[in-house]
Design a protein around this motif. Structure first.
Motif, PDB file in Angstrom:
ATOM      1  N   TRP A   1       0.851  -1.192   0.000  1.00  0.00           N
ATOM      2  CA  TRP A   1       0.000   0.000   0.000  1.00  0.00           C
ATOM      3  C   TRP A   1       0.885   1.241   0.000  1.00  0.00           C
ATOM      4  O   TRP A   1       1.907   1.274   0.729  1.00  0.00           O
ATOM      5  N   PHE A   2       0.521   2.236  -0.801  1.00  0.00           N
ATOM      6  CA  PHE A   2       1.265   3.492  -0.868  1.00  0.00           C
ATOM      7  C   PHE A   2       0.292   4.666  -0.762  1.00  0.00           C
ATOM      8  O   PHE A   2      -0.880   4.541  -1.102  1.00  0.00           O
ATOM      9  N   THR A   3       0.844   5.811  -0.350  1.00  0.00           N
ATOM     10  CA  THR A   3       0.138   7.089  -0.507  1.00  0.00           C
ATOM     11  C   THR A   3       1.006   7.971  -1.406  1.00  0.00           C
ATOM     12  O   THR A   3       2.219   8.083  -1.184  1.00  0.00           O
ATOM     13  N   VAL A   4       0.382   8.526  -2.469  1.00  0.00           N
ATOM     14  CA  VAL A   4       1.095   9.389  -3.407  1.00  0.00           C
ATOM     15  C   VAL A   4       0.602  10.826  -3.196  1.00  0.00           C
ATOM     16  O   VAL A   4      -0.610  11.067  -3.202  1.00  0.00           O
ATOM     17  N   ASN A   5       1.538  11.739  -2.933  1.00  0.00           N
ATOM     18  CA  ASN A   5       1.163  13.149  -2.747  1.00  0.00           C
ATOM     19  C   ASN A   5       1.667  13.988  -3.917  1.00  0.00           C
ATOM     20  O   ASN A   5       2.820  13.866  -4.315  1.00  0.00           O
ATOM     21  N   ILE A   6       0.798  14.833  -4.444  1.00  0.00           N
ATOM     22  CA  ILE A   6       1.164  15.704  -5.579  1.00  0.00           C
ATOM     23  C   ILE A   6       0.980  17.152  -5.146  1.00  0.00           C
ATOM     24  O   ILE A   6      -0.095  17.524  -4.651  1.00  0.00           O
ATOM     25  N   ASP A   7       2.036  17.943  -5.307  1.00  0.00           N
ATOM     26  CA  ASP A   7       1.924  19.366  -4.996  1.00  0.00           C
ATOM     27  C   ASP A   7       1.972  20.203  -6.265  1.00  0.00           C
ATOM     28  O   ASP A   7       2.952  20.118  -7.015  1.00  0.00           O
ATOM     29  N   GLY A   8       0.905  20.955  -6.491  1.00  0.00           N
ATOM     30  CA  GLY A   8       0.870  21.859  -7.654  1.00  0.00           C
ATOM     31  C   GLY A   8       0.620  23.264  -7.135  1.00  0.00           C
ATOM     32  O   GLY A   8       1.232  23.671  -6.149  1.00  0.00           O
ATOM     33  N   ARG A   9      -0.350  23.962  -7.730  1.00  0.00           N
ATOM     34  CA  ARG A   9      -0.656  25.317  -7.238  1.00  0.00           C
ATOM     35  C   ARG A   9      -2.138  25.617  -7.431  1.00  0.00           C
ATOM     36  O   ARG A   9      -2.668  25.424  -8.542  1.00  0.00           O
ATOM     37  N   ASP A  10      -2.795  26.046  -6.354  1.00  0.00           N
ATOM     38  CA  ASP A  10      -4.189  26.493  -6.497  1.00  0.00           C
ATOM     39  C   ASP A  10      -4.216  27.648  -7.497  1.00  0.00           C
ATOM     40  O   ASP A  10      -3.312  28.500  -7.499  1.00  0.00           O
TER      41      ASP A  10
ATOM     42  N   VAL B   1      -3.118  17.028  -4.236  1.00  0.00           N
ATOM     43  CA  VAL B   1      -3.895  15.787  -4.287  1.00  0.00           C
ATOM     44  C   VAL B   1      -3.107  14.698  -3.571  1.00  0.00           C
ATOM     45  O   VAL B   1      -1.868  14.656  -3.663  1.00  0.00           O
ATOM     46  N   SER B   2      -3.848  13.873  -2.838  1.00  0.00           N
ATOM     47  CA  SER B   2      -3.223  12.713  -2.200  1.00  0.00           C
ATOM     48  C   SER B   2      -4.075  11.495  -2.555  1.00  0.00           C
ATOM     49  O   SER B   2      -5.310  11.568  -2.455  1.00  0.00           O
ATOM     50  N   PHE B   3      -3.461  10.421  -3.025  1.00  0.00           N
ATOM     51  CA  PHE B   3      -4.258   9.221  -3.311  1.00  0.00           C
ATOM     52  C   PHE B   3      -3.495   7.960  -2.912  1.00  0.00           C
ATOM     53  O   PHE B   3      -2.266   7.961  -2.821  1.00  0.00           O
ATOM     54  N   THR B   4      -4.252   6.903  -2.650  1.00  0.00           N
ATOM     55  CA  THR B   4      -3.631   5.629  -2.236  1.00  0.00           C
ATOM     56  C   THR B   4      -3.489   4.708  -3.445  1.00  0.00           C
ATOM     57  O   THR B   4      -4.219   4.824  -4.431  1.00  0.00           O
ATOM     58  N   LEU B   5      -2.530   3.799  -3.336  1.00  0.00           N
ATOM     59  CA  LEU B   5      -2.377   2.707  -4.304  1.00  0.00           C
ATOM     60  C   LEU B   5      -2.293   1.394  -3.541  1.00  0.00           C
ATOM     61  O   LEU B   5      -1.581   1.324  -2.534  1.00  0.00           O
ATOM     62  N   ASP B   6      -3.050   0.421  -3.968  1.00  0.00           N
ATOM     63  CA  ASP B   6      -2.980  -0.946  -3.415  1.00  0.00           C
ATOM     64  C   ASP B   6      -2.553  -1.813  -4.607  1.00  0.00           C
ATOM     65  O   ASP B   6      -3.275  -1.884  -5.597  1.00  0.00           O
ATOM     66  N   ILE B   7      -1.346  -2.398  -4.521  1.00  0.00           N
ATOM     67  CA  ILE B   7      -0.800  -3.159  -5.650  1.00  0.00           C
ATOM     68  C   ILE B   7      -0.617  -4.613  -5.232  1.00  0.00           C
ATOM     69  O   ILE B   7      -0.043  -4.876  -4.164  1.00  0.00           O
ATOM     70  N   ARG B   8      -1.099  -5.548  -6.047  1.00  0.00           N
ATOM     71  CA  ARG B   8      -1.047  -6.970  -5.654  1.00  0.00           C
ATOM     72  C   ARG B   8      -0.611  -7.861  -6.821  1.00  0.00           C
ATOM     73  O   ARG B   8      -0.943  -7.581  -7.975  1.00  0.00           O
ATOM     74  N   ALA B   9       0.099  -8.924  -6.462  1.00  0.00           N
ATOM     75  CA  ALA B   9       0.483  -9.925  -7.475  1.00  0.00           C
ATOM     76  C   ALA B   9       0.922 -11.185  -6.734  1.00  0.00           C
ATOM     77  O   ALA B   9       1.322 -11.108  -5.567  1.00  0.00           O
ATOM     78  N   PRO B  10       0.847 -12.331  -7.385  1.00  0.00           N
ATOM     79  CA  PRO B  10       1.235 -13.580  -6.717  1.00  0.00           C
ATOM     80  C   PRO B  10       2.675 -13.554  -6.208  1.00  0.00           C
ATOM     81  O   PRO B  10       2.963 -14.062  -5.128  1.00  0.00           O
ATOM     82  N   ALA B  11       3.582 -12.902  -6.964  1.00  0.00           N
ATOM     83  CA  ALA B  11       5.008 -12.945  -6.572  1.00  0.00           C
ATOM     84  C   ALA B  11       5.466 -11.574  -6.082  1.00  0.00           C
ATOM     85  O   ALA B  11       5.098 -10.532  -6.644  1.00  0.00           O
TER      86      ALA B  11
ATOM     87  N   LEU C   1       5.377  19.252 -11.972  1.00  0.00           N
ATOM     88  CA  LEU C   1       4.909  19.153 -10.575  1.00  0.00           C
ATOM     89  C   LEU C   1       5.823  18.209  -9.795  1.00  0.00           C
ATOM     90  O   LEU C   1       6.642  17.500 -10.365  1.00  0.00           O
ATOM     91  N   SER C   2       5.619  18.206  -8.467  1.00  0.00           N
ATOM     92  CA  SER C   2       6.406  17.251  -7.666  1.00  0.00           C
ATOM     93  C   SER C   2       5.473  16.135  -7.178  1.00  0.00           C
ATOM     94  O   SER C   2       4.300  16.377  -6.877  1.00  0.00           O
ATOM     95  N   VAL C   3       6.020  14.904  -7.182  1.00  0.00           N
ATOM     96  CA  VAL C   3       5.266  13.725  -6.723  1.00  0.00           C
ATOM     97  C   VAL C   3       6.067  13.069  -5.610  1.00  0.00           C
ATOM     98  O   VAL C   3       7.268  12.844  -5.757  1.00  0.00           O
ATOM     99  N   GLU C   4       5.384  12.801  -4.498  1.00  0.00           N
ATOM    100  CA  GLU C   4       6.106  12.200  -3.356  1.00  0.00           C
ATOM    101  C   GLU C   4       5.384  10.928  -2.939  1.00  0.00           C
ATOM    102  O   GLU C   4       4.158  10.856  -2.975  1.00  0.00           O
ATOM    103  N   TRP C   5       6.147   9.867  -2.645  1.00  0.00           N
ATOM    104  CA  TRP C   5       5.591   8.549  -2.293  1.00  0.00           C
ATOM    105  C   TRP C   5       5.769   8.291  -0.810  1.00  0.00           C
ATOM    106  O   TRP C   5       6.788   8.652  -0.234  1.00  0.00           O
ATOM    107  N   ARG C   6       4.783   7.573  -0.226  1.00  0.00           N
ATOM    108  CA  ARG C   6       4.972   7.036   1.118  1.00  0.00           C
ATOM    109  C   ARG C   6       4.517   5.577   1.090  1.00  0.00           C
ATOM    110  O   ARG C   6       3.426   5.271   0.608  1.00  0.00           O
ATOM    111  N   THR C   7       5.380   4.657   1.559  1.00  0.00           N
ATOM    112  CA  THR C   7       4.987   3.246   1.653  1.00  0.00           C
ATOM    113  C   THR C   7       4.227   3.059   2.962  1.00  0.00           C
ATOM    114  O   THR C   7       4.774   3.314   4.027  1.00  0.00           O
ATOM    115  N   ASP C   8       2.981   2.611   2.874  1.00  0.00           N
ATOM    116  CA  ASP C   8       2.159   2.489   4.086  1.00  0.00           C
ATOM    117  C   ASP C   8       2.137   1.066   4.629  1.00  0.00           C
ATOM    118  O   ASP C   8       1.942   0.858   5.824  1.00  0.00           O
TER     119      ASP C   8
END
Ligand code: HGY
Ligand code: MN
Ligand code: MN
Ligand code: MN
Length: 420
Positions: free
Chosen positions: A211-220, A275-285, A322-329
């Motif tokens: 699981w990750f959270t991706v944060n994007i900083d732009g400008r209002d 914007v902040s959004f989550t990613l749930d990534i899955r695979a057998p291996a 823009l800048s994109v920042e990842w956090r592994t949750d």
């Protein structure tokens, strides 16, 4: 007796919400209600009940000899708009097992028990399989205790455990509450058993997920006055990144989704600057999840810098980089269950169904507390069919007959393991 109890609790999807409801978020009042019912019912069945300091509840029925108990386990908590079977089926079937043993005055060789693991879903407090992870000493207690509820609330796991009276004194650890073995009856939550017209899944393991959270900083900025080429539109980039995630999931033969997306400032005529959004990534291996993560990070950085990937930016006006920042949750490596437990489940399923063609080996697409239980004791799972393969949805449904059959396999598995 078996069918009556399970039919009572496994209500059809169109039934009015009951006290077991469709939404029993971890450590909420409805979770407390279900927990209180669990403690009262298991005590009435002659069990001793231990609550540890992450709120796991262990009910143990004594056997002829002393020693760690063989457990049926699962979770009472649900998704925000979940179904009536995910988690609670394994708990009810475990309690039904205890009542059948009591009713028939069966004395097991060693103790047997039922465990409710706190916050398996990670829906309200975003750590998946959180408290079996703490028990296995793979997730730090402090991290779990200090986890805040999603949506910016002030409640933490610890404050909610205290509020509902389930902050136990026993240290959450396999050292203080060892398990001899762990068997989990669970709905499949996918389409395989139903489409193959089979009745029982012998679960050999669980796929990898992160699981990750991706944060994007732009400008209002003002929608009506800001030219396209001078925008720093965080929401536009998020939409492209999420679209690209799906393309990479297809390419890697993996699964992925974004389940939470928040943006600010949240006004129709202001271009979102964050914007902040989550990613749930899955695979057998594990290697597939790692490879997909690497590709995502590379491509997200490129798209954020305005470089096109696979035509995603074609026919559009490039805005500002823009800048994109990842956090592994959260990280859960691919898990293989114990051959002894797999064998016990398969033998029990074939005995109960009387037809081995109704039984299949399979692995789990979803995470379960059995993942962490298997780090510290022999473990396997029993799947029963999900109607249309639907789960994490109020339409989740498994017939009373299939629930009762799964409960019978659980009982037989625990008894077989007890005598091993
Ligand atoms: O995310 C899962 O697979 C599990 O429901 N926690
Ligand atoms: Mn579950
Ligand atoms: Mn679930
Ligand atoms: Mn699960």
């Amino acid at each position: 007796m078996y069918r009556d109890v399970l039919i009572l609790y496994c209500r059809a999807p169109n039934a009015a919400p009951t006290e077991t409801g469709m939404s029993r978020l971890a450590l909420s009042d409805s979770d407390k209600q279900a927990r209180d019912w669990f403690v009262k019912t298991t005590k009435a069945l002659g069990c001793t009940v231990t609550i540890d300091n992450i709120g796991n509840i262990f009910a143990v029925r004594p056997g002829r000899r002393e020693g760690p108990a063989t457990f049926a386990g699962s979770h009472l908590d649900t998704q925000p708009s979940g179904g009536r079977y995910d988690g609670i089926l394994g708990i009810l079937a475990g309690i039904e097992m205890l009542s059948v043993l009591q009713e028939h005055q069966v004395e097991t060789e060693f103790p047997v028990g039922v465990v409710n693991w706190t916050n398996e879903e990670g829906a309200r407090f975003p750590i998946s399989m959180m408290s079996s992870g703490v028990w296995a000493e793979e997730i730090a207690l402090d991290r779990a205790h200090n986890t805040r509820e999603v949506g910016g609330g002030t409640a933490t796991v610890k404050s909610e455990l205290e509020r509902i009276g389930y902050l136990g004194s026993t240290p959450a650890s396999y050292r203080s509450v060892p398990l001899a073995a762990h068997f989990e009856l669970h709905i499949e939550q996918g389409p395989i058993l139903e489409s193959e017209k089979q009745k029982v899944g012998v679960v050999k393991g669980v796929q990898a997920y992160k699981w990750f959270t991706v944060n994007i900083d732009g400008r209002d900025a003002h929608t009506g006055t800001t030219p396209l080429q001078s925008r720093a539109d965080a929401m536009l980039l998020a939409a492209r990144l999420i679209t690209h995630t799906h393309r990479l999931a297809t390419a890697h033969n993996a699964l992925a989704s974004t389940g939470i997306l928040t943006l600010s400032p949240g006004s129709t005529n202001t271009i979102p600057g964050h914007v902040s959004f989550t990613l749930d990534i899955r695979a057998p291996a594990d290697a597939t999840v790692e490879a997909m993560e690497a590709d995502l990070k590379r491509d997200f950085a490129a798209l954020a810098a305005g470089k096109d990937i696979g035509g995603l930016l074609a026919n559009s006006t490039p805005g500002k980089p823009l800048s994109v920042e990842w956090r592994t949750d959260f990280v859960s490596p691919a898990t293989i269950f114990h051959p002894d437990c797999i064998g016990v489940v398969r033998a029990s399923a074939e005995a109960v169904t009387g037809d081995s063609s109704l039984v299949r080996d399979m692995s789990s697409g979803a995470g379960h507390d059995s993942v962490y239980a298997s780090r510290r004791c022999p473990t396997s799972m029993i799947f029963v069919p999900s109607k249309n393969g639907v789960s994490h949805n109020p339409e989740e449904y498994t017939s009373p007959e299939d629930c009762a059959l799964g409960a019978e396999v659980l009982l037989q598995s625990v008894l077989r393991y007890d005598r091993m």
